[in-house]
Design an enzyme around this catalytic site. Structure first.
Site, PDB file in Angstrom:
ATOM      1  N   GLU A 161      -3.932  -4.289   9.025  1.00  0.00           N
ATOM      2  CA  GLU A 161      -4.294  -5.384   8.128  1.00  0.00           C
ATOM      3  C   GLU A 161      -5.695  -5.938   8.383  1.00  0.00           C
ATOM      4  O   GLU A 161      -6.414  -6.266   7.447  1.00  0.00           O
ATOM      5  CB  GLU A 161      -3.244  -6.496   8.205  1.00  0.00           C
ATOM      6  CG  GLU A 161      -1.839  -6.054   7.830  1.00  0.00           C
ATOM      7  CD  GLU A 161      -1.737  -5.443   6.432  1.00  0.00           C
ATOM      8  OE1 GLU A 161      -2.695  -5.548   5.645  1.00  0.00           O
ATOM      9  OE2 GLU A 161      -0.699  -4.834   6.139  1.00  0.00           O
ATOM     10  N   GLU A 201       0.791  -1.240   0.000  1.00  0.00           N
ATOM     11  CA  GLU A 201       0.000   0.000   0.000  1.00  0.00           C
ATOM     12  C   GLU A 201       0.817   1.281   0.000  1.00  0.00           C
ATOM     13  O   GLU A 201       0.344   2.311   0.504  1.00  0.00           O
ATOM     14  CB  GLU A 201      -0.920   0.001   1.226  1.00  0.00           C
ATOM     15  CG  GLU A 201      -0.211   0.132   2.576  1.00  0.00           C
ATOM     16  CD  GLU A 201       0.127  -1.183   3.253  1.00  0.00           C
ATOM     17  OE1 GLU A 201       0.360  -1.188   4.465  1.00  0.00           O
ATOM     18  OE2 GLU A 201       0.160  -2.216   2.562  1.00  0.00           O
ATOM     19  N   GLU A 205      -5.801  -2.474  -0.452  1.00  0.00           N
ATOM     20  CA  GLU A 205      -4.651  -1.557  -0.500  1.00  0.00           C
ATOM     21  C   GLU A 205      -5.091  -0.101  -0.434  1.00  0.00           C
ATOM     22  O   GLU A 205      -4.419   0.730   0.176  1.00  0.00           O
ATOM     23  CB  GLU A 205      -3.818  -1.807  -1.766  1.00  0.00           C
ATOM     24  CG  GLU A 205      -3.270  -3.230  -1.902  1.00  0.00           C
ATOM     25  CD  GLU A 205      -2.570  -3.748  -0.660  1.00  0.00           C
ATOM     26  OE1 GLU A 205      -1.864  -2.959   0.013  1.00  0.00           O
ATOM     27  OE2 GLU A 205      -2.730  -4.941  -0.341  1.00  0.00           O
TER      28      GLU A 205
END
Length: 867
Positions: free
Chosen positions: A323, A280, A301
């Site tokens: 995450e 990302e 992302e």
């Protein structure tokens, strides 16, 4: 200087504010040079500056610190073991901001981390591109820096984030990209100097640079953000889907987070050699070529542009904040863009992977202490991503969508361009919802594992009892605050409560408003829609009611999925006999939904492997039962797509045909080979579209052996001729399914040749059950080479888990432990323990199955029953 060795974090006496970085990659000799000037705030007395650097050569004479006067470093030492650069100056450095400057050189490595090289072809000529991959801790391999997300000085948080002014010197004909738009480009013969706008404040792991030859497609969001997708020359059209998803997702997140996308542009780029799925980087997102085609990956992302980049975790202990949240919200976005995909039903796969790993004694809490950079790679796992996402879904379901969204927006606004910890998110959600979020969620993030809730009904009373679930069948001592949801006979009326202690007894009539004992057909489902991260064990009466409801199609697909998955897990943990699981599976013989059937296929495949170990004399009956189980749905779908069918049907077709081939269904294998032969004659034949190619490839490999290698050689020919990454990985994942161990060995050796990109090798490691021992011997024989080639990243863990986990004997577990006793390293320690634990679990399960009395009779009856 020795005082700084062996420390988990950098000392806190200097804080970087701004980096001015010049990089000169040489793509011919695969080296790079550069310089960095850091605006550095000296906050306590020191003659030393300590920062991160690894695999760089520092020009000692170039190191200086300038405030009012310039001071040259008298000692420069790179401590490779600790990945730190220690600089000693003659006098105490003055407090306040000065400039630390130095020059350095490095190698464009082939390890897919730091500043590395990737290869591609233009008109048959192989070329290099230069790419960065800095997460979690590899910016230090490109330029000396404070390579941590943030740190604390005294009792106040001092952000170790800085802004970055980047300049690249690159070949004139190549595309040179970084996080921000170009401000100036000067061409000087064969080279050009490209300067970029300064970045906002951000962490080192988000800095990115790519230099190579690319085509692109472009669009804009409604508020003028330029979005481009870069692909290899001639493949720009492959970026159109990702471009469309990106533009719509940026618009959606702007509304959801109540904050606009913070940068003037977003580039997304497909990289041929890429270890992870995607990364990302702020404003320059890098992808594997295959991952760029996946909507949830793109949405994941882009979620990070807010959740991770704009608001950054304080330290890797809080990785799950990045995450787990990005995983959850990627499904929210994809569902909004493609409601017909029913993507939340596929989110169950995320939950199951989290439950599987977290059912191990060798799991770890969502929040795990990280003491050294070498430990970080291993927590990029199903706990941080999938359990993290699942507990966020559970919390959102409990709080309600609107309070959850508004609280998140407030959290982003408060912590923008700064760092945050888990407690900060809970505080925002608590304030916005009025619920005790911190108390509720601490039980889910600070301890490993999850509960199984046993439900019994007797005399109009429902008894709920929680214990920690472990796949080994042992009982842990964890306790959770569990959001219980339930419904009975209908989805119109749902009830919920918090199970705060070990057990609770509730009057059925008071809870539901009616008795369920009077009506034997009335079912009771706990954990409605599988929104909770826990398992449920029903008593025999309630289980029978649910089995009947499944057969009568009274339950939705997520609940049908959940009942099956819980029963499978309970069977593996030896809490329920295999005969009861097989009886439940038989109720799914007319199942048509992708998510449920996909899980049924996975469970059947696992049972087929364990049956081969436990009761080889019944393997034929087991396979017959599985084939019967999938006949109905396979015949309904057929090999050819129907007009107007759903995206899920086309996904299901491939999985069903693959399963039937592996179970040895000859008509499926014969038809697959017929279609494959047509495909060899004409790569565009409608007989073998991409959705069923893997099924055909696996079927072809079932008939391959040392005396008949036609299918294997044909697939290698297809592999060598295609330039599509998806097709190459599809073939790699099929070759090792061959039941002939000699062929499996050939496949494994092929993986180590230059014909297979190092990131793709892991696709070929899932070997047939007949090839397990061959794969283990191959791993031992090649361990030194494998360890050297993949040892610096998380891909090495995949070798261990893929080859060790499938075994089911105590002897094999001991052999594995002995082999690795002198060969382990911190980056695989956790994975190795988990893999050995899985072998022990399966060995105990196989033992239990061997001793199950009515099994032979039950399997034989189910195998030859008319469905």
């Amino acid at each position: 200087m020795d005082h700084f060795k062996g420390q988990p974090r950098l000392p806190k006496f200097a804080v970087p504010k701004r980096y001015d970085i010049l990089l000169k990659p040489n793509l011919s000799d695969c080296k790079f040079g550069g310089s960095v000037a850091v605006d550095l705030d000296i906050v306590s007395d020191t003659k030393f500056v300590v920062l991160n650097a690894a695999e760089l050569s520092i020009a000692s004479g170039s190191v200086s610190f300038t405030q009012k006067a310039s001071s040259k470093a008298i000692k420069v030492e790179l401590m490779e073991a600790d990945e730190i650069l220690v600089l000693e100056f003659p006098d105490l450095l003055p407090h306040g901001v000065g400039v630390l400057a130095m020059e350095f050189e490095g190698v464009l490595n082939d390890k897919m981390k730091g500043f590395y090289r990737s290869t591609y072809e233009i008109n048959g000529v192989k070329k290099n591109m230069a790419v960065t991959q800095f997460e979690p801790a590899d910016a230090r391999r490109c330029f000396p820096c404070w390579d941590e997300p943030a740190c604390k000085v005294c009792q106040r948080v001092v952000v170790l984030q800085a802004s970055f002014k980047i300049t690249l010197v690159a070949p004139s004909e190549l595309v040179a990209l970084s996080n921000m738009p170009i401000t100036e480009e000067k061409i000087n013969g064969a080279l050009k100097t490209v300067s970029y706008q300064e970045t906002p404040i951000m962490s080192t792991y988000l800095v990115a640079v790519v230099v190579g030859l690319f085509d692109y497609v472009e669009n804009h969001t409604s508020d003028g953000v330029k979005v481009r997708v870069y692909c290899q020359v001639g493949k720009a059209n492959q970026g159109k889907f990702a471009l469309d998803v990106a533009v719509k997702t940026l618009e959606l997140y702007k509304e959801y987070f109540a904050t606009p996308y913070p940068l003037p542009k977003l580039d997304m780029i497909a990289i041929p050699d890429f270890a992870a799925g995607a990364m990302e980087n702020y404003g320059l997102v890098t992808y594997r070529e295959t991952a760029l085609q996946v909507a949830t990956v793109v949405a994941h992302e882009l979620a990070h542009q807010w959740f991770g980049n704009l608001v950054t975790m304080e330290w890797w202990t809080h990785l799950w904040l990045n995450e787990g949240f990005a995983t959850w919200v990627s499904y929210l976005a994809t569902d909004s863009l493609f409601p017909e995909w029913k993507i939340w039903t596929q989110f169950l796969d995320e939950t199951v992977e989290g439950l599987k790993l977290d059912g191990l004694a060798e799991s770890h809490p969502i929040e795990v202490e990280i003491n050294h950079a070498s430990e970080i790679d291993e927590i990029f796992d199903a706990i941080s991503y999938r359990k993290g996402a699942s507990v966020i879904r559970m919390l959102q379901s409990y709080l309600g969508a609107e309070p959850f969204q508004k609280s998140l927006a407030a959290y982003i606004k408060k912590h923008a361009y700064s760092n945050a910890k888990t407690e900060d998110l809970w505080a925002a959600l608590e304030e916005g919802s009025g619920e005790p979020v911190t108390k509720l969620m601490n039980s889910w993030t600070s301890q490993k594992g999850y509960p199984v809730v046993a439900v019994n009904i007797k005399d109009q009373k429902l008894d709920f009892k929680q214990t920690q679930f472990l796949s080994s069948g042992s009982h842990g001592d964890g306790q959770w605050i569990v959001p219980i949801t339930l419904c009975s006979g209908t989805y119109d009326s749902r009830k919920n409560f918090l199970l705060q202690g070990n057990s609770e007894t509730i009057d059925v009539k008071e809870l539901l408003g009616f008795s369920i004992l009077d009506d034997k057909s009335r079912w009771l489902k706990i954990n409605v829609d599988q929104s909770g991260f826990y398992r449920v064990k029903y008593d025999d009466d309630l289980a029978a009611r649910l089995r009947h409801a499944i057969g009568k199609k009274c339950l939705n697909e997520t609940d049908r999925f959940g009942i099956l998955d819980d029963a499978f897990a309970l069977c593996m943990a030896r809490h329920q006999p295999l005969t009861s699981l097989l009886t439940l599976m038989s109720a799914y013989s007319e199942e048509l939904e992708y998510t449920v059937l996909s899980n049924l296929i996975h469970i059947s495949s696992t049972l087929g492997r364990i049956a081969a170990d436990a009761t080889p004399e019944l393997l034929k009956e087991f396979k017959h039962f599985f084939i019967n189980l999938f006949q109905y749905s396979a015949e309904k779908l057929g090999w050819d797509a129907k007009q107007g069918e759903s995206h899920l049907d086309s996904m299901l077709r491939g999985e069903l045909m693959t399963a039937l081939a592996v179970f040895g269904h000859d008509p499926t294998i014969d038809e697959a080979i017929r279609r494959f032969q047509a495909f060899l004659d004409d790569r565009n034949t409608p007989l073998l579209p991409p959705d069923v190619r893997r099924a055909a490839y696996v079927a072809v490999m079932q008939r391959v052996n040392t005396s008949n290698k036609w299918g294997f050689e044909s697939l290698l020919k297809v592999y060598r001729e295609t330039d599509l990454s998806q097709e190459k990985t599809r073939i790699l994942g099929s070759l090792s399914s061959c039941p002939d161990p000699n062929i499996v060995l050939e496949v494994l050796n092929f993986l180590l040749t230059p014909e297979v990109r190092s990131q793709d090798v892991v696709f070929g490691l899932a070997v047939s059950k007949e090839g397990r021992e061959t794969a283990w011997e191959w791993l031992k024989e090649n361990w030194e080479h494998i360890s050297k080639t993949w040892g610096s990243g998380f891909l090495l863990t995949r070798f261990v888990s893929a080859i060790v986990s499938p075994f089911a004997s105590f002897d094999k577990a001991k052999e594995v432990e002995e082999f690795f006793s002198t060969r382990t390293r911190p980056s695989i320690a956790r994975t190795l323990k988990q893999s050995i634990e899985r072998v022990h679990i399966k060995a105990k399960w196989a033992e239990s199955i061997r001793n199950e009395k009515q099994l032979a009779e039950a399997v034989t009856e189910l195998a030859y029953r008319k469905y």
